[in-house]
Design an enzyme around this catalytic site. Structure first.
Site, PDB file in Angstrom:
ATOM      1  N   GLU A 151       0.825  -1.246   0.111  1.00 49.47           N
ATOM      2  CA  GLU A 151       0.028  -0.030  -0.150  1.00 49.47           C
ATOM      3  C   GLU A 151       1.130   1.217   0.037  1.00 49.47           C
ATOM      4  O   GLU A 151       2.005   1.290   0.622  1.00 49.47           O
ATOM      5  CB  GLU A 151      -0.905   0.164   1.269  1.00 49.47           C
ATOM      6  CG  GLU A 151      -1.772   1.242   1.457  1.00 49.47           C
ATOM      7  CD  GLU A 151      -2.787   1.160   2.620  1.00 49.47           C
ATOM      8  OE1 GLU A 151      -3.103   0.075   2.894  1.00 49.47           O
ATOM      9  OE2 GLU A 151      -3.103   2.386   2.971  1.00 49.47           O
ATOM     10  N   GLU A 156      -3.766  11.364   2.249  1.00 51.29           N
ATOM     11  CA  GLU A 156      -4.810  10.828   3.156  1.00 51.29           C
ATOM     12  C   GLU A 156      -4.637  12.013   4.351  1.00 51.29           C
ATOM     13  O   GLU A 156      -3.891  12.259   4.943  1.00 51.29           O
ATOM     14  CB  GLU A 156      -4.227   9.693   3.809  1.00 51.29           C
ATOM     15  CG  GLU A 156      -4.972   8.992   4.719  1.00 51.29           C
ATOM     16  CD  GLU A 156      -4.501   7.568   5.416  1.00 51.29           C
ATOM     17  OE1 GLU A 156      -5.662   6.737   6.053  1.00 51.29           O
ATOM     18  OE2 GLU A 156      -3.477   7.419   5.767  1.00 51.29           O
TER      19      GLU A 156
END
Length: 259
Positions: A151, A156
Site C-alpha cells: 500500500e 490521506e
C-alpha cells in the site's frame, strides 16, 4: 534511508520524472479520465475493488445510474459527496465493522499498477480539494489487488490539516506534512521506481516539492489498484459533519516507463 541519501535520491527522482526517461520509453496509462462519464467509465470502476464498505462509517453508493454521490462538474473535475444518514443501515462488512453513518463514493482504476522489469518506473499524481474537518477521511492511494500489503497513500487526511504520505510493506513508514488550506487545490504525487528484484523506492511530493522517500519491500511484481475515495470517521475521529462533505479531484495522471 539516511537523510542526505534521501535528498539526493529525491533530486534524482525529480529529474527522472521531469525528463520522462525518454519520449520513446514513457507511456501514459491514465489521463483526461474526468472529461465526461464515458471517459470516467473507460478508466475506472465504481466503489472499492472489494465492494461498498471499508474501515470507516461511510458506505459507497456511486454507480453508472447513481450520480448523487459521485459526479463530474465542470468537465474535468470529479466530485465525491458524503452525506450523513439518519436511519439504521447496520454496520460495515469490513473490520472494524463500524456503524454506517454516511453514504459516499469511491472509484478504482481498471488498469493495475505493477512495477516490474518491463515497467520499472511509475508516476502517479492528481490535484485535489480535500476536506480536513474532524470525521473526514479522504484518500488517493494504491493497494494490492491480490494481497495486502502493498500500500502507498499519496493523499490521506485524518480529521485535521495534515497529509499522511504512507507506505506499508508489513510495517508502516509515514511522512506527515502540514498543509495550508487542504480545501484549496494542491497537487499530490509519487514517483515509484524499482531498486532491486523485490523492492521499490517511493518519492512523495506536495505541490511539486519533494517531501520524503520510503522503501517499499516486496512491491515488485505485485499488481495494485489506484483508488480515490471519501471515507468518514474511523481513524479521522467522530462524530463527523452533519451536513454534506465534498472531495474534489482533477488532472489525475498515471504514467510509466517501458524498459
Amino acid at each position: 534511508m539516511p537523510a542526505a541519501a534521501a535528498v539526493l535520491a529525491g533530486t534524482a527522482a525529480r529529474a527522472s520524472a521531469d525528463d520522462r526517461m525518454s519520449a520513446a520509453a514513457w507511456e501514459t496509462v491514465i489521463s483526461g479520465s474526468f472529461a465526461g462519464r464515458q471517459a470516467l467509465e473507460s478508466e475506472w470502476n465504481y466503489l472499492y475493488p472489494w465492494g461498498s464498505d471499508h474501515n470507516g462509517t461511510a458506505r459507497m453508493y456511486a454507480s453508472s445510474t447513481d450520480n448523487n454521490h459521485l459526479y463530474l462538474s465542470p468537465s474535468g473535475q470529479l466530485n465525491i459527496k458524503a452525506t450523513r444518514i439518519d436511519w439504521d443501515e447496520g454496520t460495515s462488512s469490513k473490520d472494524p465493522h463500524l456503524p454506517i453513518h454516511y453514504h459516499s463514493g469511491a472509484i478504482h482504476s481498471k488498469e493495475l499498477i505493477t512495477v516490474s522489469d518491463q515497467f520499472p518506473n511509475y508516476e502517479i499524481r492528481g490535484e485535489f480539494q480535500a476536506p480536513s474537518a474532524r470525521g473526514t477521511w479522504p484518500a488517493f492511494w494504491i493497494t494490492g489487488a491480490n494481497s495486502w500489503p502493498p500500500e502507498s497513500d499519496i493523499l490521506e487526511y485524518k480529521g485535521d490539516a495534515r497529509n499522511w504520505f504512507n507506505t506499508y510493506d508489513g510495517s508502516w513508514d509515514n511522512t506527515v506534512v502540514p498543509v495550508s488550506s487542504p480545501g484549496s487545490w494542491h497537487e499530490y504525487r509519487i514517483w515509484m521506481t524499482k531498486v532491486s528484484g523485490a523492492d521499490v523506492d517511493i518519492h512523495y511530493y506536495l505541490d511539486g516539492t519533494w517531501k520524503g522517500a520510503h522503501r517499499g519491500s516486496n512491491f515488485v511484481g505485485e499488481p495494485m489498484h489506484l483508488i480515490i475515495n471519501l471515507q468518514m470517521e474511523g481513524s479521522s475521529g467522530s462524530s463527523g459533519p452533519g451536513g454534506d462533505t465534498y472531495f474534489r479531484a482533477r488532472n489525475v495522471y498515471v504514467g510509466r516507463s517501458r524498459a
